[in-house]
Design an enzyme around this catalytic site. Structure first.
Site, PDB file in Angstrom:
ATOM      1  CB  CYS A 156      -0.929   0.025   1.209  1.00  0.00           C
ATOM      2  SG  CYS A 156      -0.067   0.161   2.780  1.00  0.00           S
ATOM      3  CB  CYS A 203       4.291  -0.282   1.858  1.00  0.00           C
ATOM      4  SG  CYS A 203       3.246  -1.481   2.668  1.00  0.00           S
ATOM      5  CG  ASP A 234      17.088  29.393 -29.021  1.00  0.00           C
ATOM      6  OD1 ASP A 234      17.593  30.517 -29.048  1.00  0.00           O
ATOM      7  OD2 ASP A 234      17.575  28.401 -29.598  1.00  0.00           O
ATOM      8  CG  ASP A 236      18.640  24.104 -30.157  1.00  0.00           C
ATOM      9  OD1 ASP A 236      18.732  25.311 -29.837  1.00  0.00           O
ATOM     10  OD2 ASP A 236      19.167  23.627 -31.174  1.00  0.00           O
ATOM     11  CG  ASP A 295      18.475  27.957 -25.642  1.00  0.00           C
ATOM     12  OD1 ASP A 295      18.385  29.192 -25.678  1.00  0.00           O
ATOM     13  OD2 ASP A 295      18.499  27.245 -26.660  1.00  0.00           O
TER      14      ASP A 295
END
Length: 738
Positions: A15, A18, A425, A625, A629
């Protein structure tokens, strides 16, 4: 201190409490950052210092409480299926055996409950259910109590154990109760049927968890087993596990590419849809990268292996999806906190219910008191709370991976639906990042083939990006090569060479002026248009007479305009930030339909720009990318990186867009909305169930309508609540469409 991220499987959890218990035990170890345990896929994600804590020490720390961790190594789809099938078969056998013995007990108790002569038969039928099929509940449940912890197994063990022992005493010593004025009732059917219901719920949960993790198995199933290895000119079929970086492989048409590498000879078209989600085949030539598990469609080629094992693109994707499915959304913290105090609270409510019925009811009825105590223990369900968030996250992350969206962190998935501003960008994100010929004057068809061959051959001797763009353009048009003599390069201006005894000068307008080449009015008019669109220009002269002009630019991605339109429809404001000059940024922004843009922006300034918008209460997403950035990606509320970008950008982002498709941002937002909606539905039903069920089990309706729940009904309701939550998460997979 050097920390490493590790993922393990956890066995023995039953559960959400746990999971909380494992987290607290592991977090106390030296050299371990806060651990995260996902109950839904039974995974432990931690960052640890391998010099301070070992795998053996991790295992020993939780084994005393009845748990075990196993290393989550990459395994084949067959091994994964075999392991899952064995687990399901074991649960199914237990459920079947328990049901075979429980049903007769139920029949005897329902229709022959006044026949005390059947008590011993019920006892013998119940013994296998308690001692064999349901023994793990007692072993684990009481082990947790001995170590100061409690779990769902503790509730089951206390409830069914109390019913069995009470019934056993009444069976063996019926005269004791009779002498005190009570009928010696037995509750064998409660213990047996409840264990059967719980086993049924566990079996259905396991099947559902298996379904929500289908994306992992699909990704594992993409792996290629054998490859054609070239050794001393001979082609030998070998296992992929034996291949090393630098090995040469032959890939034939119609075969899957075995592993990551670079094409050395040959050319082809490759279907990369299973990795990138892009359905259009990609042309691959000498020097191009190829990805393992993608499909070679046409030509035969020889490739050199660059990455193997866990370093391949597919292996990294599998690991990232596992990490994301094991990560927790912020909303999970509430459910975790409740689950950690839930079981002790339920035990207290059960004790209070017993005492209230026994000491404060007019009848002082021990039977009613015991029934209330027993029913409260059985009906309480922390499992539903624990499963509410992770099962939805697993379904959402898995479906996103199939759509070419890798979600590295569940926080990103949860927050994406709240975005109202997207910072983007330019180069490599909004644009392709590759220089392409966009304009030719006069038209290609009007230029003599001899001149085209000369331009291609001379430009081919230059390594400048603009020259490469011209070469690719002319080669794609089918232009051939000729011999070049007296090639010369002039840095920052241009090149020259002789073909077919004719001198060609190629370069910018300044280079033309240096060589006293007149730029006629028609060329001035064409160059003005190209310059206005912020494109690079390449002039070509033959024997000092201007004869061609090429316009070259980093072009918009095909999805840029439609992605911006879709985001605008969602009232998401798009801002373009770029380090490029004003004219270039302005031209790209106009083409893409972006109203807000800034140019000449440094990396640190991008992050500051985001912070300013955040201070005004906006929820910011950043898409980029490049290395430049990464500060902005780390600063944003939600960060998207192009899979085609740098490793640093990818590491900084929460969500990776395979193939750099901007439309996937819109898809990720839609997935986020539906996933969060499912989480809220799951939490509502889990809370609602317990808020209603526990008081009824305690007996609040008895004084008014004389309604007191049967423990059997309580067990069925508890199992049903968990299954309902998991099934709702499974429905999410159907709702999520690209």
């Amino acid at each position: 201190m050097s920390f490493e991220k590790q993922i393990y499987k956890v066995e023995g959890m039953s559960c959400a409490s746990c999971a909380r218990s494992v987290e607290s035990i592991i977090a106390k170890l030296p050299g371990v950052d806060p651990a995260s345990v996902n109950y839904a896929n039974a995974s432990l994600t931690i960052e640890l210092d391998p010099k301070k804590v070992t795998y053996k020490e991790l295992n020993e720390s939780i084994s005393f409480a009845g748990y075990q961790i196993i290393e989550d190594v990459a395994i084949s789809i067959e091994q994964e299926e075999r392991k899952q099938s064995a687990t399901l078969k074991q649960l199914r056998n237990k459920l079947t055996g328990s049901a075979i013995f429980s049903i007769p007990v139920f029949v005897l108790s329902m229709f022959f409950h006044h026949h005390t002569e059947f008590y011993f038969l019920q006892l013998f039928l119940t013994l296998p259910v308690v001692l064999l099929f349901g023994r793990q509940f007692y072993i684990i449940g009481f082990k947790r109590i001995l170590h100061g912890a409690a779990s769902m197994d503790t509730l089951i063990a206390l409830g069914t154990g109390s019913a069995f022992i009470f019934s056993l005493i009444n069976t063996m010593f019926p005269h004791y109760l009779l002498s005190h004025g009570f009928e010696p009732h037995v509750y064998y059917e409660s213990a047996a049927i409840i264990i059967t219901f719980i086993l049924s719920g566990r079996y259905l949960e396991e099947k559902a968890r298996h379904s929500t993790s289908a994306s992992i198995r699909k990704l594992i199933g993409l792996q290629v087993k054998k490859a054609c290895l070239i050794i001393d000119g001979n082609e030998i079929e070998t296992e992929v596990e034996e291949i090393k970086p630098g090995d040469m492989l032959r890939v034939r048409p119609g075969e899957k590419i075995p592993i990551d590498g670079i094409i050395k000879t040959g050319s082809t078209f490759v279907n990369e849809s299973m990795i990138t989600g892009e359905s259009i085949p990609v042309q691959k030539e000498q020097g191009d990268k190829v990805i393992g598990a993608t499909l070679n469609l046409s030509g035969s080629f020889v490739m050199q292996v660059t990455r193997t094992g866990s370093e391949t693109v597919l292996s990294q994707i599998i690991r990232q999806v596992k990490e994301a499915q094991g990560s927790k959304a912020p909303v999970q913290k509430l459910a975790d906190k409740i689950a950690s105090i839930f079981v002790p609270a339920v035990i207290m409510i059960a004790i209070i219910s017993f005492m209230s019925w026994y000491f404060f009811s007019s009848e002082n009825n021990f039977i009613h008191a015991f029934n209330a105590f027993f029913t409260v223990l059985v009906i309480a369900c922390p499992c539903a709370l624990g499963l509410a968030t992770p099962t939805a996250i697993i379904a959402g992350v898995g479906k996103a991976a199939e759509a070419g969206i890798l979600i590295k962190d569940a926080t990103g998935l949860e927050k994406a639906c709240k975005i109202n501003t997207l910072i983007i960008d330019k180069t490599g994100t909004l644009t392709t990042g590759v220089q392409k010929v966009t304009d030719v004057f006069p038209a290609y068809e009007k230029i003599d083939n001899e001149n085209l061959q000369a331009i291609l051959s001379i430009e081919n001797m230059s390594e400048h990006p603009v020259a490469i763009a011209v070469v690719k353009y002319l080669e794609n048009k089918g232009t051939g090569h000729v011999q070049v003599e007296n090639f010369k390069s002039f840095a920052g201006r241009g090149i020259e060479g002789i073909c077919n005894v004719k001198k060609y000068i190629i370069g910018n307008d300044h280079f033309m002026n240096e060589n006293n080449i007149e730029i006629t009015e028609e060329f001035k008019s064409a160059s003005k248009k190209i310059s206005h669109e912020a494109k690079s220009m390449v002039f070509v002269s033959k024997n000092n007479k201007l004869m061609a002009l090429f316009g070259i630019a980093d072009t918009l991605k095909e999805s840029a305009i439609s992605a911006n339109k879709k985001l605008s429809e969602k009232n998401i404001e798009v801002h373009l930030l770029s380090g490029d000059h004003k004219k270039i940024v302005e031209a790209i922004a106009i083409q893409a339909g972006i109203k807000h843009y800034k140019f000449d922006v440094l990396p640190g300034e991008k992050a500051e720009y985001i912070k300013q918008l955040q201070s005004s209460g906006r929820i910011i997403a950043m898409a980029g990318d490049g290395i430049n950035d990464s500060p902005a990606l780390a600063c944003a509320d939600v960060s998207f990186a192009m899979e085609t970008g740098t490793d640093i950008a990818v590491e900084s982002a929460q969500i990776i867009l395979l193939h750099g498709d901007l439309m996937k941002i819109n898809t990720a937002i839609e997935f986020s909305k539906k996933t969060v909606q499912t989480i809220k539905q799951n939490l509502f039903w889990a809370f609602f169930y317990n808020i209603i069920a526990i008081p009824i089990a305690a007996g609040v309706l008895y004084p008014i309508w004389h309604i007191q729940l049967s423990p059997m009904i309580a067990g069925a309701a508890m199992a049903f609540s968990s299954v309902t939550v998991v099934m709702n998460s499974l429905l999410l997979r159907r709702k999520l469409t690209v």
